[in-house]
Design an enzyme around this catalytic site. Structure first.
Site, PDB file in Angstrom:
ATOM      1  N   GLY A  80      -5.166   3.772  -5.911  1.00  0.00           N
ATOM      2  CA  GLY A  80      -6.083   2.890  -5.188  1.00  0.00           C
ATOM      3  C   GLY A  80      -5.662   1.445  -5.287  1.00  0.00           C
ATOM      4  N   ASN A  83      -0.328  -1.649  -1.861  1.00  0.00           N
ATOM      5  CA  ASN A  83       1.125  -1.722  -1.685  1.00  0.00           C
ATOM      6  C   ASN A  83       1.755  -2.397  -2.894  1.00  0.00           C
ATOM      7  OD1 ASN A  83       3.762  -2.046  -0.865  1.00  0.00           O
ATOM      8  ND2 ASN A  83       3.238  -2.770   1.189  1.00  0.00           N
ATOM      9  N   LYS A  96       4.102  12.683 -11.092  1.00  0.00           N
ATOM     10  CA  LYS A  96       4.001  13.836 -10.190  1.00  0.00           C
ATOM     11  C   LYS A  96       5.099  14.846 -10.509  1.00  0.00           C
ATOM     12  CE  LYS A  96       1.793  15.576  -6.635  1.00  0.00           C
ATOM     13  NZ  LYS A  96       1.525  14.832  -5.419  1.00  0.00           N
ATOM     14  N   GLU A 138       4.588  11.077  -1.068  1.00  0.00           N
ATOM     15  CA  GLU A 138       3.507  10.599  -1.931  1.00  0.00           C
ATOM     16  C   GLU A 138       3.264   9.107  -1.706  1.00  0.00           C
ATOM     17  OE1 GLU A 138       0.778  11.844  -5.013  1.00  0.00           O
ATOM     18  OE2 GLU A 138       2.278  12.981  -3.922  1.00  0.00           O
ATOM     19  N   ALA A 197     -11.352   8.000   7.471  1.00  0.00           N
ATOM     20  CA  ALA A 197     -10.425   8.625   8.417  1.00  0.00           C
ATOM     21  C   ALA A 197      -8.987   8.198   8.145  1.00  0.00           C
ATOM     22  CB  ALA A 197     -10.823   8.287   9.853  1.00  0.00           C
ATOM     23  N   GLY A 198      -8.624   8.190   6.861  1.00  0.00           N
ATOM     24  CA  GLY A 198      -7.241   7.937   6.484  1.00  0.00           C
ATOM     25  C   GLY A 198      -6.476   9.239   6.386  1.00  0.00           C
ATOM     26  N   ASN A 289     -12.129   7.986  -5.328  1.00  0.00           N
ATOM     27  CA  ASN A 289     -11.659   7.766  -6.694  1.00  0.00           C
ATOM     28  C   ASN A 289     -11.528   6.277  -6.968  1.00  0.00           C
ATOM     29  OD1 ASN A 289     -11.289  10.050  -8.368  1.00  0.00           O
ATOM     30  ND2 ASN A 289      -9.635  10.771  -7.037  1.00  0.00           N
TER      31      ASN A 289
END
Length: 751
Positions: A80, A83, A96, A138, A197-198, A289
């Site tokens: 969250g 960039n 990950k 990702e 709506a992402g 989140n």
């Protein structure tokens, strides 16, 4: 349950120690001799090169391509945080990668591309395609993520999967299948409202539509309200695909009479009034989140009939992507898939939903400290359910084969199931179970050596990890100074510092100590010095008087010395049946070695006692005990009086009628290797031993330290077993994490 906390310093230390980052590369072939090198590289490597050039499909046989996934990002939408750039996102991508390995035994490498240009990004990924069996995209911002994924899926012949979109969608779909099942509704009939709506939101609604939800029943909202036909502000082609003909304009209006709410937006986006306006038995997936659009407590206060899921682990029904992506890729890789299609994603969701409806194994219930039964608070499996690895990939693989996505279909599905079970790392679920039980116990843990920075860091981690109250024995100012030096100055307000000199219980403690030791040559002055000045003894006295629930000590003094000090307060010696059991974890196997702490040279009766203590520890850890009395001889050969006691120890257990498997004497290879045991068809072990009872403490010390230093084994212990209080003694070379592990064992009363 207490919510876990950690500081910036702890997070940085986790990524810094013992080696910067979270993964490393290890060879899977021998690389010791000149011949090894000749086969691994020139000239031997030329042979598979020629074979692959002739038939590219052989790359799956002769290289790691078939079990290698790239986690690729440009860092434009990191968690969250926004960039952060390619390099700023690298810790997430490393994380990950290790999740792939931990949950599905998929090898993974992280790649960070320093570009925000979709064309350059796609070109780079496409050029790397021959290396990998799959691509996991990702943390790429919308709408570029849609462009990149779609183009790569069209241009590459391996699975390309943007987990931020489809991972959330798959788990959301699994939960919704069960929520609708419980509420007696069908997906084609329900009114669904999506807020956000992402990438994830659009993927959720697209997957649900492919599962039967009707376009006209799905209302999508973003920061500007309902996405309706004719809207021009803040639109793009992906939103436009889900615009509906409606007079509704706000989320509040859309929520009226809605059966399902899906939130991938922000904290507080949903009010209690909105929830009140929903249809009977509403389903609310508040997945923002780190904090949901509305908490389960707030939703169920006004609608007790609601089924609520969130993205949080401290609430029931966590929508956690780790339930999906490792197993999706596992199944896709195992059929050498060309893509992960909708049918494979739906199969994953349906398999997850079906798993949640099955009886939950005891080890999962133990791990979570509560019974889990299908219902409104358990509609999604837990991430540490050991059945996931052999339940979800076969469903994904079958769907891939049925839809023509498989290059190499699996012929023997039963054999495939068994191979997946062998990939399961039993130690991970064991350690997770201990951790979860410790959090349930909320034990007051005494850390006796408050003058050591490692112990202080472990105490803070215990406190902030939600395990219970940390009680640190030390001087207040000294503890405060050392915490400040470690970057944990604020923790002084959280832990409780106990100073022996200031303790109102000191006289009571001294009386117990004098009563126990007055016939061993101690006078009252000796007792005062021990109680007031020795932190190991003082900590033991705190525990003896119920002023703590467990004790961790030994990080600053040799274990034999600490054990002698503890014996002033407790009967923790060989004569009273105490024993030390060390857990050695290596390559997905866990073996307990005993006695590693108490008995110097045990006889056959002591060895039988040690076996019983170790069996108790094994069961505390969730293992079914199989004991081997190990020696340099096997069943009497070669003959030696040194091995005789190992030969007689099973006879002692025979006489006692114990309820676990045991056998001996035998060499270690016979104990641990099924093929070696075939030479002794009369032996009684039904599988490889998980407890090795050794002849003497020196042999146990050599074995454990050799495995640790040469084999890279993780060593937990020695776990002190056989006394009536929970005491664990660390080794002097323990890290803060090692000390924390011992505290967790003490909290669970292991041993």
């Amino acid at each position: 349950m207490a919510r876990q906390k950690f500081t910036r310093e702890e997070a940085l230390a986790f990524h810094l120690e013992p080696t910067p980052g979270k993964w490393e590369v290890q060879a899977t072939v021998p690389m010791a001799t000149q011949r090894d090198l000749s086969l691994a590289y020139s000239p031997g490597v030329a042979v598979p090169c020629e074979e692959i050039a002739r038939d590219p499909e052989l790359a799956y046989d002769y290289t790691n391509k078939g079990n290698l996934v790239a986690v690729i990002s440009n860092g434009t939408a990191v968690l969250g945080l926004g960039n952060l750039g390619a390099l700023g996102g690298k810790p997430v991508m490393e994380g990950k990668s290790v999740l792939f390995k931990r949950f599905a035994d998929v090898n993974s490498i992280d790649i960070e591309l320093d570009t925000e240009d979709p064309d350059a990004f796609c070109q780079a990924v496409k050029l790397m395609g021959p290396t990998f069996g799959g691509i996991n995209l990702e943390d790429i911002k919308a709408p570029e993520c849609f462009i990149i994924e779609q183009r790569l899926k069209e241009e590459m012949d391996i699975p390309v999967f943007h987990d931020d979109q489809h991972g959330t969608a798959v788990i959301c779909a699994a939960g919704l299948i069960n929520a609708l099942h419980l509420s007696g509704k069908k997906i084609e009939d329900v009114k669904i409202v999506l807020n956000g709506a992402g990438a994830a939101g659009i993927a959720c609604i697209e997957l649900l539509k492919s599962m039967g939800a009707r376009h006209e029943n799905c209302i999508c909202c973003d920061t500007k309200g309902v996405i309706y036909q004719g809207r021009t502000e803040g639109m793009n082609q992906w939103k436009s695909a889900h615009a509906v003909k409606t007079d509704l304009r706000t989320l509040e209006e859309a929520m009226a009479d809605a059966d399902v709410f899906l939130g991938v937006s922000v904290k507080g986006a949903v009010t209690q009034d909105m929830v009140k306006s929903m249809a009977d038995k509403p389903v609310i997936f508040a997945m923002a989140n780190p904090d949901p659009e509305i908490t389960p407590e707030e939703a169920q206060e006004v609608r007790p009939d609601a089924i609520v899921a969130t993205g949080r682990s401290d609430y029931p029904n966590q929508v956690n992507n780790v339930l999906g992506f490792p197993y999706l890729f596992r199944g896709a890789l195992d059929i050498h898939a060309r893509a992960i299609n909708d049918e494979m994603k739906i199969a994953c969701a349906e398999a997850l939903a079906a798993l949640a409806r099955e009886d939950v194994p005891d080890e999962v219930a133990v791990a979570y400290g509560k019974a889990l039964t299908f219902g409104r608070d358990y509609i999604i499996p837990t991430p540490f359910d050991p059945r996931l690895i052999y339940t979800i990939p076969p469903a994904v693989a079958k769907a891939g084969m049925d839809t023509g996505a498989a290059r190499r279909p699996i012929v023997d599905m039963d054999g495939y199931d068994q191979s997946l079970k062998q990939r399961l790392d039993p130690t991970a679920s064991i350690l997770q179970g201990i951790t979860s039980r410790a959090r349930q116990a909320q034990a007051r843990m005494i850390f006796a050596e408050g003058d050591d920075p490692r112990v202080l860091r472990a105490a803070v981690m215990y406190q902030r990890g939600g395990f219970g109250q940390a009680l640190v024995v030390g001087r207040e100012q000294d503890v405060a100074d050392k915490l400040e030096a470690a970057g944990l100055g604020d923790a002084i307000r959280e832990i409780e510092v106990v100073n022996a000199r200031n303790s109102r219980y000191l006289e009571t403690y001294k009386e117990l100590l004098y009563t126990r030791n007055q016939r061993t040559g101690m006078d009252r002055q000796d007792v005062h010095r021990l109680a007031a000045r020795d932190r190991h003894v003082f900590g033991a006295l705190m525990l003896a008087h119920g002023h703590g629930d467990g004790l961790v000590t030994g990080a600053t003094r040799k274990s034999a010395h600490v054990l002698r000090l503890v014996n002033h307060v407790f009967d923790a010696d060989a004569a009273h049946g105490a024993a030390g059991v060390t857990a050695v974890v290596l390559n997905g196997r866990i073996v307990l070695i005993a006695d590693t702490l108490v008995h110097e040279w045990p006889d056959e009766n002591d060895l039988a006692n040690i076996a019983e203590r170790a069996a108790g520890v094994a069961r505390h850890l969730g293992l079914e005990p199989r004991v081997a009395f190990v020696s340099f001889s096997t069943f009497g050969y070669p003959v030696s009086e040194r091995a005789d006691k190992m030969h007689r120890a099973p006879d002692v257990l025979d006489a006692r009628g114990v309820d676990f498997e045991y056998e001996g004497e035998m060499t270690v290879d016979v104990a641990l290797n099924a093929r070696a045991r075939e030479a002794y068809p009369f032996q009684r072990l039904t599988g490889s031993a998980n407890i090795l009872v050794v002849p003497a403490r020196h042999s146990s010390s050599i074995s454990v330290k050799l495995l640790q230093e040469m084999g890279g084994a993780t060593v937990i212990g020695p776990i002190l077993s056989g006394i009536d209080q929970s005491i664990q003694i660390c080794s002097t070379n323990s890290t803060a994490n090692d000390i924390l592990n011992m505290a967790v064992l003490a909290a669970c009363k292991v041993g």
